[in-house]
Design an enzyme around this catalytic site. Structure first.
Site, PDB file in Angstrom:
ATOM      1  N   ASP A  31       0.843  -1.199   0.000  1.00 57.86           N
ATOM      2  CA  ASP A  31       0.000   0.000   0.000  1.00 57.86           C
ATOM      3  C   ASP A  31       0.872   1.241   0.000  1.00 57.86           C
ATOM      4  O   ASP A  31       2.006   1.223  -0.484  1.00 57.86           O
ATOM      5  CB  ASP A  31      -0.940  -0.031   1.206  1.00 57.86           C
ATOM      6  CG  ASP A  31      -2.305   0.572   0.892  1.00 57.86           C
ATOM      7  OD1 ASP A  31      -2.393   1.811   0.832  1.00 57.86           O
ATOM      8  OD2 ASP A  31      -3.257  -0.190   0.705  1.00 57.86           O
ATOM      9  N   HIS A  53      -3.815   6.091   3.245  1.00 54.71           N
ATOM     10  CA  HIS A  53      -4.568   4.907   2.844  1.00 54.71           C
ATOM     11  C   HIS A  53      -4.035   3.632   3.500  1.00 54.71           C
ATOM     12  O   HIS A  53      -4.796   2.826   4.044  1.00 54.71           O
ATOM     13  CB  HIS A  53      -4.507   4.804   1.318  1.00 54.71           C
ATOM     14  CG  HIS A  53      -5.365   3.747   0.723  1.00 54.71           C
ATOM     15  ND1 HIS A  53      -4.922   2.469   0.502  1.00 54.71           N
ATOM     16  CD2 HIS A  53      -6.638   3.781   0.272  1.00 54.71           C
ATOM     17  CE1 HIS A  53      -5.890   1.750  -0.058  1.00 54.71           C
ATOM     18  NE2 HIS A  53      -6.945   2.530  -0.210  1.00 54.71           N
ATOM     19  N   SER A  70     -11.034  -1.081  -1.073  1.00 48.59           N
ATOM     20  CA  SER A  70      -9.765  -1.003  -0.338  1.00 48.59           C
ATOM     21  C   SER A  70      -9.964  -1.300   1.136  1.00 48.59           C
ATOM     22  O   SER A  70      -9.035  -1.708   1.826  1.00 48.59           O
ATOM     23  CB  SER A  70      -9.153   0.388  -0.496  1.00 48.59           C
ATOM     24  OG  SER A  70      -8.640   0.577  -1.777  1.00 48.59           O
TER      25      SER A  70
END
Length: 1600
Positions: free
Chosen positions: A384, A605, A795
């Protein structure tokens, strides 16, 4: 909430309710879903009949039960041992409408069993047992027992005969309610009635106003409980009035509620066990008293009475109950004695369980059942944007181990070149920034060598953080000083203007000009302010044990106050960059200290993803991730230079890290919530390596499906690669999430998000394996300055599944059971809860079910296919499934299906296992339109069978089924492989239809209603228009329009429209989109999932078409006039072709190419070396513009590319990195100023021979034109040839062909900088209709022809013909003159000058060449000095005097009067005007250069002389200055240095700054910026000093 009774030990408390066990006998275990499936006919997708109940495995834990802390887990399991055993066949209760702690519905309580309620008639006396108020009357029985003997060893068991009989038959309305009943019902809270309404709507699944069998069955499935027995549902309905409408629902729950005592009474009763006023009571003590005193409970009743009690474990290991929370749980819907403040809902308990949802998939119940299987011993790799080890919940695991055990930046964005090695002198080293770095004496460095580098702090910042820090730095470091300086400069100017009257003297004019210049440059810098960020010196050294690094964030060389970090993998050291940014970073060191890797994050994220998967909050367990015991390895694949997009380099490096960690340090699961859409999935370098990680290294890989729905075939890559080994996850939103995360006004049934990507993949695979909650409010990095944040997407769904898999693997590892990535994926598929009411393409095999998956893995861990991937390939294209989408599907089709086993780590597997492998399979499919063989004998080889798909009888729309293969030896484990089959039967618009359009009237849209239409687009259509009309006057809706057409081997976005539309009654919404004739169009009209309310909409789809010969146009300018034919086959269309050219595209060839092996971190284990091809391209920008570099060979390819990377980096003339780009050129538009630039491109592969093919690869550089160009369009060849009347428009009837003609660009329209080989790019449109012009566009290229040769048409003077000897002598003269300017000042240059001046005394270029030789044009020597210098070197003095002498020669050679007179005339009409002008221009340039050189020399002499000669020398300088201004401005390129000297000698620093800034615009340099800093210090502008000084090491870094 089921009724419960608590009896006070002193027998003086209020009467309580007693929970009675069910008399229903346990039924024998039914067949599993897999067994039932083989014997039943499946239903089509449109079938709304409730599915038959199936049972398999133990029931999930009761939803709504509070989560237990990790500390309580062991004791809790022990205390609930009896309960778990007795309830294994009971159905779970559904989610309630008002929260986890309080059951809003008695249906939830009775879902587990049909029970009666007991009520004490008098306090402390015997009990009077009676049926529920709404149940049929039962016989009363009175039991009175003595309480004079206490026994802890023997618990009385309730005689089953004492229980009322089970409820059967239809409910009979009870007698009229008494006044007492009515009074009690009136005690219901109005707000709770509203909650009852929400609860009713939740159960009323089909929204018909009644709750029936189908509603309850579907509701249970949606909430994750598919195995509720039919008898239990019948018993639930039997308790209520039939039909069960809302009034009956209120009466039912009302009676159930009035049986409960108020919360205050319950709390008071339970407080009798709180002996130390701690708020906790002993579970064992209350159980003992319940079975011993008063109305004695059986042990089972005591267990059930405390079933929902929140359990904690004290430090001494005693199980305790928080009785205040328990009272709140039991209080029902009754009004509370203590009301909430006005305007607030009385339910003040926040549904925290919905913030990071876990119960929907059974994670909560699994952890309650197996608390030690919480991910312990499992390592999760997060591919990520980077994980913040300092974020809340990411410090330790449930066992106290470090949570984040490794951090790597695989992108290279954090790399620092530390190859420069220095040694300290007197404890000091000089950093690359120029700062002196003091080495603290505490540092241990046996070698004494230090590797140094430099890093721009902004390179480490995510974009949002960079914006915040830029703003803070400007407000702190720039704005205060700048505002003061501007105010002071303005005040001085105003005071001067007020003091001095006109006319102004020359001196006053210069003073005023200087003051104006100060104001001007301050205003200019405010507009051009750009913070390049801080430059941090980096020091790397080896302390004898490991590499360590220190980043000088003080920017002062104060290393003692900067944190020294060891390599993270060995120390878990990390710190924040600065206090203001709170950006956590750690370090790794490579290449023997020559490369420092600073690991930060490129967005928030990755931290959010990691928190969902494995966060651990010891004091707040409801905030835990799915696997709080798991550990994390952070592998950053997002490149900060690209705005966090992944690159091939980063992906390969991340996979190398996975391969390197084998054995006891193995990574078990990968979560990758990243991906792009690929043109095809059948091949690609990245996908090949992904398969290797799974197949050879046994790592389970979880990927997000994508957020590109609601159209089908929108799955991203991964999970869509050449195999189906990756677990693809779709996003689901549950009712609890809607309330807790999104604050919706209304709780809706669970559903997939509108935007979640749908299957199948383009090549027919499922795409989505399972779905899971796709939103969470959980931890984010500290640099965001918040502890949590809502994010949603697949996600977020993927890490939920990843964490759940960590739970499964943790349990398997603890039990020493074997597994493989294939067996884990099969377990998830075969145990997922398929939700009949939900789009099958969004949920895959269904909603993840953790407990059932664990049971599957444990029960079937020794099956022969455990370590085998059964690869399915279909048809000639070897697709992963059967996907029929093109055309009308009006005939049967046969497909060959190839099934081949691939063994995990096949190279190291025992050959006997491959030999012994064999399976007898039975094939099953639930659709009659699929014909297939019934059996397949599979062994270690590819087996082929044929499938016939006959879609001819299917209705229009999409149809899905699959052929499932079951092992005849163990059918219960579910299919071992499946062949997915998707058929799309489109609607065809009749050719004889007058208007090619479709109408959809009176369509009702509820939240997340998705209407999917498949239409075969007419051949001649090129665009379509959708018109939506809202029929409800006072309503509106938020809609998603998603149209998509698939083209072979092209990404799903190729022909697509994706829009959010607000539809209101005030005006129709009209949206056009491009279509491709002859292809099937999927048009999805969907109401956004969170848009509450219903709305009725009419919508119409109309097709239009103006069809050209080709989809793109390339015109050769040298070919002359070009014709294009248009055709309309649908309706009359108005056409008006328009061609607009917006960019010029330059072809760059590499100036250098080099292939070299990379370092140790780029070696695929065990020894596969990766090579890098580096290509260098040079180019010049003549004027500021936007540019887009692209590599035509590799552009728009990432996962499907056969090369690993195509990263390019763009540098300016100072070698400062300006921008970077990778696979998708359209994402990278760079604004460049005038100047020279270099592009370095990197391509990687382990096969050097593949890189050799690209060594001469061209690069295209697209530059935006200052003004767009248009090509002239004509209706006829004649008009185009003669340049006559241009085409304005025309009407094109159906079936007709109309040509038009394009004339080439005139030569004067083509810019000067455009050369042969370049082309202009833009678009061409044909339709006159505004919507058509907007959406129906085509690419257009115009190839530029060779420009015409320019000839001098002016009359030539031939008074005297030149001989060849004369031409030779002139050529020799000019050659010597050009070389004179290049020579260094000295004897040789002087000799050459004397030779030329003697031979050609009037040849001005010879004199100006000597001036250039004596006075270099470099900034270093020409920039003015601000301080007087005492001594002058004799050689310098001689040079300056020589300059003055030569300059005077030039000045005296030019008649300035004639020159001024010439340039004073407006026009010259003489025949030889051009020749005269050329001569005058040469004289002017020579004169100005001579005056400027002389002026500079005089200034230097003045700056060295004693003050006694100052006034006279200054007067001479002023005289020369005024002479210069007669011919050019002060900022002219030849005069600007003299202008700066003149300004600084007069202390006019504003004027000097203005000219320095002007000079820096054309050719920036370090010397210029240093001089600006020096002048700013003179003016007292300290903010300028800091701004330029801090920027110097960034812009002119020695590492570049």
């Amino acid at each position: 909430m089921a009724d419960s009774e608590v009896v006070s030990p002193d027998k003086t408390k209020e009467k309580k309710k007693k929970k009675v066990g069910s008399t229903k006998e346990k039924e024998p275990r039914k067949k599993s879903g897999a067994e039932s499936e083989l014997q039943s006919d499946a239903k089509p997708l449109t079938d709304t009949e409730p599915p038959k109940a199936t049972e398999g495995g133990s029931a999930n834990a009761v939803p709504g039960a509070p989560e237990e802390s990790a500390a309580a887990s062991d004791s809790n399991r022990k205390s609930k041992k009896t309960k778990s055993a007795s309830k294994s066949d009971e159905a779970p209760a559904p989610t309630n409408a008002s929260g986890e702690g309080r059951k809003a519905s008695v249906i939830e309580g009775t879902a587990r069993k049909a029970s009666t309620a007991e009520e004490s008639s008098t306090p402390g006396a015997g009990t009077s047992r009676k049926a529920s108020a709404v149940a049929p009357p039962a016989e009363e029985s009175t039991t009175s027992e003595s309480a004079d003997k206490e026994s802890e060893d023997h618990l009385r068991k309730l005689d089953p005969n004492e229980l009322p009989p089970p409820i059967e038959g239809t409910y009979v309305v009870p007698p009229a309610a008494t006044k007492k009943d009515i009074d009690l019902l009136q005690d219901l809270d109005e707000n709770k009635l509203m909650e009852l309404k929400e609860a009713f709507e939740l159960f009323d699944y089909n929204q018909d106003g009644f709750i029936d069998y189908k509603d309850l069955k579907l509701t249970y499935q949606t909430l994750g409980y598919p195995d509720v027995p039919d008898d239990d549902i019948a018993n639930m309905l039997a308790e209520a009035i039939s039909p069960l409408d809302f009034d009956a629902f209120v009466i039912l729950l009302g009676y159930k509620t009035i049986e409960m005592d108020p919360e205050a009474v319950l709390t008071e009763a339970l407080a009798c066990w709180d002996y130390d006023n701690s708020g906790l009571i002993s579970e064992d003590r209350i159980k003992h008293d319940l079975v011993t005193w008063g109305d004695k409970f059986t042990p089972e009743e005591a267990e059930q009475a405390l079933e929902d009690a929140p359990i904690y474990v004290s430090k001494k290991g005693v199980t305790m109950i928080d009785y205040m929370k328990f009272s709140n749980t039991l209080c029902g819907l009754r009004k509370k004695a203590k009301m909430a403040p006005d305007g607030l809902n009385d339910d003040l308990e926040f549904p925290v369980w919905g913030l990071l949802p876990k119960k929907e998939t059974g994670v909560t119940s699994f952890l309650n059942k197996y608390p030690e299987y919480d991910g312990r011993g499992i390592v999760i790799a997060i591919f990520d944007s980077g994980v913040d080890p300092g974020a809340p919940g990411l410090q330790i695991t449930s066992e106290g181990k470090p949570k984040v055990i490794d951090r790597f930046d695989c992108s290279g964005a954090g790399d620092v070149d530390t190859s420069t090695v220095v040694e300290a002198k007197d404890g000091i080293i000089q950093g690359l920034s120029g700062r002196k770095l003091r080495i603290p004496p505490t540092w241990q460095n046996p070698s004494g060598s230090y590797h140094i580098g430099i890093k721009n702090g902004f390179d480490l910042y995510p974009s949002k953080l960079k914006e915040r820090i830029e703003k803070e730095r400007k407000e702190k470091l720039w704005d205060p000083g700048h505002k003061r300086a501007l105010a002071e400069a303005t005040r001085k100017l105003q005071e001067f203007e007020a003091k001095i009257s006109s006319p102004l003297s020359n001196e006053d004019k210069l003073i005023k000009e200087d003051l104006e210049a100060q104001v001007d440059v301050l205003n200019t810098m405010e507009k051009k302010y750009f913070d390049v960020g801080p430059a941090y010196d980096c020091v790397v050294f080896h302390d004898g044990h490991m590499w360590k690094a220190c980043v000088d964030t003080s920017e002062k060389g104060d290393l003692a106050n900067c944190r020294v970090l060891g390599e993270y993998s060995k120390t878990q050291d990390f710190t924040v960059l600065t206090k203001s940014d709170q950006l956590s970073y750690s370090i790794n060191v490579y290449n023997d200290g020559n490369t420092l890797e600073i690991v930060s994050m490129c967005s928030s994220h990755g931290t959010h993803v990691a928190s969902i998967a494995a966060a651990y909050f010891p004091d707040c367990p409801e905030k835990n991730g799915a696997a709080p015991g798991a550990q994390i390895v952070s592998l950053t694949i997002g490149d900060n230079r690209l705005g966090s997009m992944e690159t091939g380099t980063a992906l390969v490096r991340a996979m190398i890290k996975i391969m390197e960690r084998s054995g006891p340090n193995k990574i078990h699961v990968i979560n990758m919530s990243y991906g792009e859409h690929a043109h095809f999935s059948s091949s690609g370098r990245i996908g090949t390596l992904m398969n290797e990680v799974i197949d050879k290294h046994g790592v389970v890989w979880v990927g997000s499906a994508g957020n590109h729905g609601p159209a089908l075939c929108t799955i991203g890559t991964p999970p869509d690669i050449s195999t189906n080994s990756i677990i693809g996850v779709g996003a689901y939103v549950s009712p609890d999430m809607m309330i807790a995360e999104y604050s919706l006004r209304q709780k809706l049934p669970g559903m997939p998000y509108t935007w979640t990507s749908r299957g199948p993949t383009i090549d027919g695979d499922f795409g989505v394996t399972v779905c899971a909650p796709g939103g969470a409010i959980t931890s984010v990095p500290n640099f965001t300055l918040r502890n949590s944040q809502l994010m949603n997407g697949t996600s977020m769904a993927a890490p939920h599944v990843c964490g759940a898999i960590a739970l499964l693997l943790s349990g398997l590892e603890k039990q020493h059971l074997k597994y493989s990535p294939y067996s884990v994926k099969r377990a998830l598929e075969n145990t997922a809860l398929y939700l009949d009411s939900i789009d099958c393409f969004a949920q895959g095999h269904g909603l993840l079910q953790v407990e059932k998956a664990f049971e599957h893995l444990t029960q079937y861990h020794n099956q022969p296919e455990r370590d085998v991937r059964l690869h399915v390939s279909c048809g000639v294209s070897n697709s992963k499934g059967i996907h029929l989408r093109g055309g009308l599907q009006d005939r049967p089709k046969d497909y060959t299906v190839n099934v081949e086993p691939f063994f995990a780590d096949a190279d190291n597997m025992d050959a006997s296992k491959k030999i012994d492998f064999g399976m007898k399979l039975v094939l099953s499919c639930n659709e009659s339109w699929v014909q297939y063989p019934s059996h397949l004998d599979l062994m270690n080889m590819a087996r082929i069978f044929t499938v016939r798909v006959d879609p001819t009888g299917l209705p229009h729309g999409v149809h899905f089924t699959s052929i499932k293969a079951f092992d005849v030896g163990c059918v219960t484990k579910g299919p071992v492989f499946q062949v997915p089959i998707t058929v799309v039967r489109p609607v065809e618009i009749p050719r004889d239809k007058f208007v090619p359009e479709l109408t959809f009237p009176d369509v009702l849209f509820k939240p997340n209603t998705i209407n999917r239409h498949f239409i075969l687009v007419p051949d001649d259509a090129t665009w379509a228009v959708l018109r939506l009309h809202c029929k409800d006057k006072d309503k509106s809706g938020r809609f998603v329009l998603h149209t998509l057409q698939l083209r072979p081997k092209m990404v799903c976005k190729t022909v697509e429209c994706h829009k959010m539309l607000n539809v209101t009654a005030q005006a129709d919404v009209v949206q056009g989109f491009s279509v491709k004739g002859g292809l099937v169009l999927e048009m999805v009209v969907a109401k956004y999932w969170a848009n509450i309310g219903e709305v009725v909409v009419d919508y119409t789809l109309a097709f239009h078409g103006v069809r050209p010969e080709g989809s793109s146009v390339t015109m050769q300018g040298a070919d002359g006039i070009m014709s294009i034919e248009l055709r309309s086959g649908l309706r009359c269309e108005e056409i008006a072709p328009v061609i607009t050219l917006k960019n010029t595209v330059q072809v760059l060839r590499p100036s250098d190419s080099k292939i070299s092996p990379l370092t140790s971190r780029d070696v695929i284990p065990p020894a596969r070396q990766i090579y890098e091809l580096q290509l260098t391209y040079n180019f010049h920008i003549a004027k500021s513009t936007d540019v887009t570099p692209m590599n035509p060979w590799l552009s728009d390819l990432l996962y499907e590319s056969e090369y690993e990377s195509q990263l390019w980096m763009l540098f300016d003339a100072n070698k400062q990195l300006i921008a970077s780009g990778d696979a998708y050129p359209c994402k990278y538009v760079v604004k460049l100023d005038k100047g020279d630039y270099v592009i370095k491109m990197h391509v990687r592969h382990e096969k050097k021979e593949l890189l050799d093919k690209l060594t001469d690869q061209p690069m295209l550089l697209s530059q935006k034109l200052p003004n767009s160009l248009s090509l002239d369009v004509y209706a006829s060849q004649t008009q185009a040839t003669t340049g006559g009347k241009k085409m304005v428009g025309a009407t094109l009837p159906p079936g007709h062909i109309l040509p038009f003609y394009i004339a080439p660009l005139a030569n004067d329209k083509i810019g000067k900088g455009i050369s042969v080989g370049q082309f202009l790019s833009g678009t061409i449109t044909y339709a006159k209709d505004e919507i058509g012009k907007k959406v129906d566009t085509y690419p257009f290229k115009y190839v530029i022809p060779e420009p015409p040769k320019r000839t001098n048409k002016s009359p030539e003077s031939k008074d005297k013909e030149k001989t060849k000897w004369d031409e030779y002598n002139e050529a020799v003269r000019d050659l010597k003159t050009s070389w004179l300017a290049k020579l260094e000042a000295g004897d040789q240059a002087t000799a050459l000058y004397e030779e030329l001046s003697t031979a050609y005394p009037d040849h001005l270029p010879a004199h100006t060449a000597m001036l250039q030789c004596l006075d270099s044009s470099e900034h270093k020597t020409n920039l003015p000095l601000l301080e007087m210098v005492e001594d002058m070197d004799s050689a310098l003095a001689k040079t300056y005097n020589k300059i003055i002498s030569v300059a005077d020669t030039v000045i005296n050679s030019v008649n300035q009067t004639v020159l001024l007179a010439y340039f004073g005339i407006k026009s010259d009409n003489r025949p030889d005007a051009a020749k005269i002008r050329s001569s005058m221009e040469r004289q002017k340039q020579a004169l100005v250069e001579a005056l400027a050189k002389k002026g500079c020399a005089l200034c230097r002499i003045y700056n060295k002389k004693e003050s006694g000669d100052g006034p006279k020398a200054l007067e001479s300088i002023d005289m020369v200055w005024r002479e210069v201004l007669k011919f050019v401005d002060a900022t002219d390129s030849k005069a600007i240095y003299f202008s700066m000297w003149h300004a600084t000698l007069n202390r006019h620093y504003g004027r000097a700054l203005k000219m320095l800034l002007k000079l820096g615009e054309d050719k920036p340099s370090k010397e210029l910026d240093e001089k600006i800093t020096e002048i700013a210090r003179k003016l007292g502008w300290t903010h300028w000093v800091y701004y330029f000084e801090s920027a110097l090491p960034v812009i002119y870094c020695r590492n570049n």
